[in-house]
Design a protein around this motif. Structure first.
Motif, PDB file in Angstrom:
ATOM      1  N   UNK A  45      63.928 -16.696 -14.785  1.00  0.00           N
ATOM      2  CA  UNK A  45      63.543 -17.913 -14.285  1.00  0.00           C
ATOM      3  C   UNK A  45      62.053 -18.359 -15.122  1.00  0.00           C
ATOM      4  N   UNK A  46      61.144 -17.676 -15.077  1.00  0.00           N
ATOM      5  CA  UNK A  46      59.844 -17.749 -15.766  1.00  0.00           C
ATOM      6  C   UNK A  46      60.116 -17.641 -17.548  1.00  0.00           C
ATOM      7  N   UNK A  47      60.999 -16.817 -17.948  1.00  0.00           N
ATOM      8  CA  UNK A  47      61.467 -16.841 -19.272  1.00  0.00           C
ATOM      9  C   UNK A  47      62.046 -18.187 -19.743  1.00  0.00           C
ATOM     10  N   UNK A  48      62.933 -18.388 -18.989  1.00  0.00           N
ATOM     11  CA  UNK A  48      63.725 -19.725 -19.367  1.00  0.00           C
ATOM     12  C   UNK A  48      62.627 -20.962 -19.309  1.00  0.00           C
ATOM     13  N   UNK A  49      61.991 -21.037 -18.387  1.00  0.00           N
ATOM     14  CA  UNK A  49      61.000 -22.186 -18.284  1.00  0.00           C
ATOM     15  C   UNK A  49      59.954 -21.958 -19.398  1.00  0.00           C
ATOM     16  N   UNK A  50      59.703 -20.868 -20.030  1.00  0.00           N
ATOM     17  CA  UNK A  50      58.740 -20.787 -21.208  1.00  0.00           C
ATOM     18  C   UNK A  50      59.605 -21.310 -22.151  1.00  0.00           C
ATOM     19  N   UNK A  51      60.994 -21.051 -22.185  1.00  0.00           N
ATOM     20  CA  UNK A  51      61.829 -21.303 -23.112  1.00  0.00           C
ATOM     21  C   UNK A  51      62.062 -22.623 -23.496  1.00  0.00           C
ATOM     22  N   UNK A  52      61.976 -23.538 -22.398  1.00  0.00           N
ATOM     23  CA  UNK A  52      62.055 -25.028 -22.396  1.00  0.00           C
ATOM     24  C   UNK A  52      60.736 -25.535 -22.739  1.00  0.00           C
ATOM     25  N   UNK A  53      59.623 -24.961 -22.362  1.00  0.00           N
ATOM     26  CA  UNK A  53      58.394 -25.316 -22.969  1.00  0.00           C
ATOM     27  C   UNK A  53      58.034 -25.238 -24.408  1.00  0.00           C
ATOM     28  N   UNK A  54      58.642 -24.116 -24.723  1.00  0.00           N
ATOM     29  CA  UNK A  54      58.773 -23.780 -26.291  1.00  0.00           C
ATOM     30  C   UNK A  54      59.494 -24.814 -27.223  1.00  0.00           C
ATOM     31  N   UNK A  55      60.474 -25.144 -26.570  1.00  0.00           N
ATOM     32  CA  UNK A  55      61.550 -26.087 -27.213  1.00  0.00           C
ATOM     33  C   UNK A  55      62.620 -25.324 -27.753  1.00  0.00           C
ATOM     34  N   UNK A  56      62.882 -24.098 -27.490  1.00  0.00           N
ATOM     35  CA  UNK A  56      64.084 -23.334 -28.213  1.00  0.00           C
ATOM     36  C   UNK A  56      65.252 -23.294 -27.219  1.00  0.00           C
ATOM     37  N   UNK A  57      65.067 -23.877 -25.900  1.00  0.00           N
ATOM     38  CA  UNK A  57      66.323 -24.103 -24.884  1.00  0.00           C
ATOM     39  C   UNK A  57      66.001 -25.582 -24.410  1.00  0.00           C
ATOM     40  N   UNK A  58      67.146 -26.240 -24.161  1.00  0.00           N
ATOM     41  CA  UNK A  58      67.013 -27.609 -23.569  1.00  0.00           C
ATOM     42  C   UNK A  58      67.990 -27.431 -22.424  1.00  0.00           C
ATOM     43  N   UNK A  59      67.048 -28.109 -21.130  1.00  0.00           N
ATOM     44  CA  UNK A  59      67.722 -28.007 -19.834  1.00  0.00           C
ATOM     45  C   UNK A  59      68.901 -29.383 -20.089  1.00  0.00           C
ATOM     46  N   UNK A  60      69.851 -28.742 -19.422  1.00  0.00           N
ATOM     47  CA  UNK A  60      71.182 -29.619 -19.228  1.00  0.00           C
ATOM     48  C   UNK A  60      71.210 -29.835 -17.543  1.00  0.00           C
ATOM     49  N   UNK A  61      71.251 -31.202 -17.341  1.00  0.00           N
ATOM     50  CA  UNK A  61      71.232 -31.280 -15.801  1.00  0.00           C
ATOM     51  C   UNK A  61      72.723 -31.292 -15.451  1.00  0.00           C
ATOM     52  N   UNK A  62      72.801 -30.524 -14.281  1.00  0.00           N
ATOM     53  CA  UNK A  62      74.057 -30.192 -13.537  1.00  0.00           C
ATOM     54  C   UNK A  62      74.198 -31.370 -12.556  1.00  0.00           C
ATOM     55  N   UNK A  63      75.333 -32.225 -12.958  1.00  0.00           N
ATOM     56  CA  UNK A  63      75.574 -33.436 -12.209  1.00  0.00           C
ATOM     57  C   UNK A  63      76.230 -33.116 -10.774  1.00  0.00           C
ATOM     58  N   UNK A  64      76.109 -33.902  -9.787  1.00  0.00           N
ATOM     59  CA  UNK A  64      76.837 -33.665  -8.448  1.00  0.00           C
ATOM     60  C   UNK A  64      78.138 -33.245  -8.614  1.00  0.00           C
ATOM     61  N   UNK A  65      78.965 -33.813  -9.540  1.00  0.00           N
ATOM     62  CA  UNK A  65      80.484 -33.489  -9.603  1.00  0.00           C
ATOM     63  C   UNK A  65      80.632 -32.130 -10.025  1.00  0.00           C
ATOM     64  N   UNK A  66      79.740 -31.437 -10.850  1.00  0.00           N
ATOM     65  CA  UNK A  66      79.831 -30.162 -11.369  1.00  0.00           C
ATOM     66  C   UNK A  66      79.245 -29.256 -10.379  1.00  0.00           C
ATOM     67  N   UNK A  67      78.370 -29.506  -9.627  1.00  0.00           N
ATOM     68  CA  UNK A  67      77.593 -28.807  -8.685  1.00  0.00           C
ATOM     69  C   UNK A  67      78.807 -27.548  -7.811  1.00  0.00           C
ATOM     70  N   UNK A  68      79.898 -27.869  -7.536  1.00  0.00           N
ATOM     71  CA  UNK A  68      80.802 -26.855  -6.997  1.00  0.00           C
ATOM     72  C   UNK A  68      80.991 -25.645  -7.889  1.00  0.00           C
ATOM     73  N   UNK A  69      80.839 -26.161  -9.387  1.00  0.00           N
ATOM     74  CA  UNK A  69      81.160 -24.927 -10.217  1.00  0.00           C
ATOM     75  C   UNK A  69      80.156 -23.805 -10.392  1.00  0.00           C
ATOM     76  N   UNK A  70      78.979 -24.204  -9.797  1.00  0.00           N
ATOM     77  CA  UNK A  70      77.741 -23.370  -9.704  1.00  0.00           C
ATOM     78  C   UNK A  70      77.577 -22.664  -8.085  1.00  0.00           C
ATOM     79  N   UNK A  71      78.426 -22.826  -7.417  1.00  0.00           N
ATOM     80  CA  UNK A  71      78.252 -22.248  -6.135  1.00  0.00           C
ATOM     81  C   UNK A  71      78.028 -20.776  -6.162  1.00  0.00           C
TER      82      UNK A  71
END
Length: 82
Positions: A45-71
């Motif tokens: 989690x901290x590594x990925x937060x740093x990746x987003x801050x640094x711009x080499x990863x982009x968060x992709x929101x999980x929409x409510x209809x896709x939440x069951x796929x991440x159970x």
């Protein structure tokens, strides 16, 4: 998520889903991961937060209809939750 970009990081309201991410193969990404491993900072989690801050990863929101796929399943009983 079927056609995720090469730096997509599924984001469930601030909690990243690292096993479903599409990681970039860039010098910045490799350096950050190597540095984290060398210093025994193994939490993603901290590594990925740093990746987003640094711009080499982009968060992709999980929409409510896709939440069951991440159970999160930890026991056989969890497969019956919705």
């Amino acid at each position: 998520l079927r056609y995720a970009p090469p730096d997509a990081l599924p984001d469930a309201d601030g909690a990243f889903e690292p096993l479903c991410a599409v990681y970039p193969n860039s010098p910045d990404a490799r350096a950050a991961v190597s540095a984290a491993l060398a210093s025994r900072r193994l939490a993603l989690q901290p590594l990925l937060a740093a990746a987003v801050s640094a711009g080499w990863m982009r968060p992709l929101a999980i929409t409510p209809d896709l939440r069951p796929l991440f159970a999160n399943w930890n026991t056989p009983a969890d497969t019956h939750r919705r």
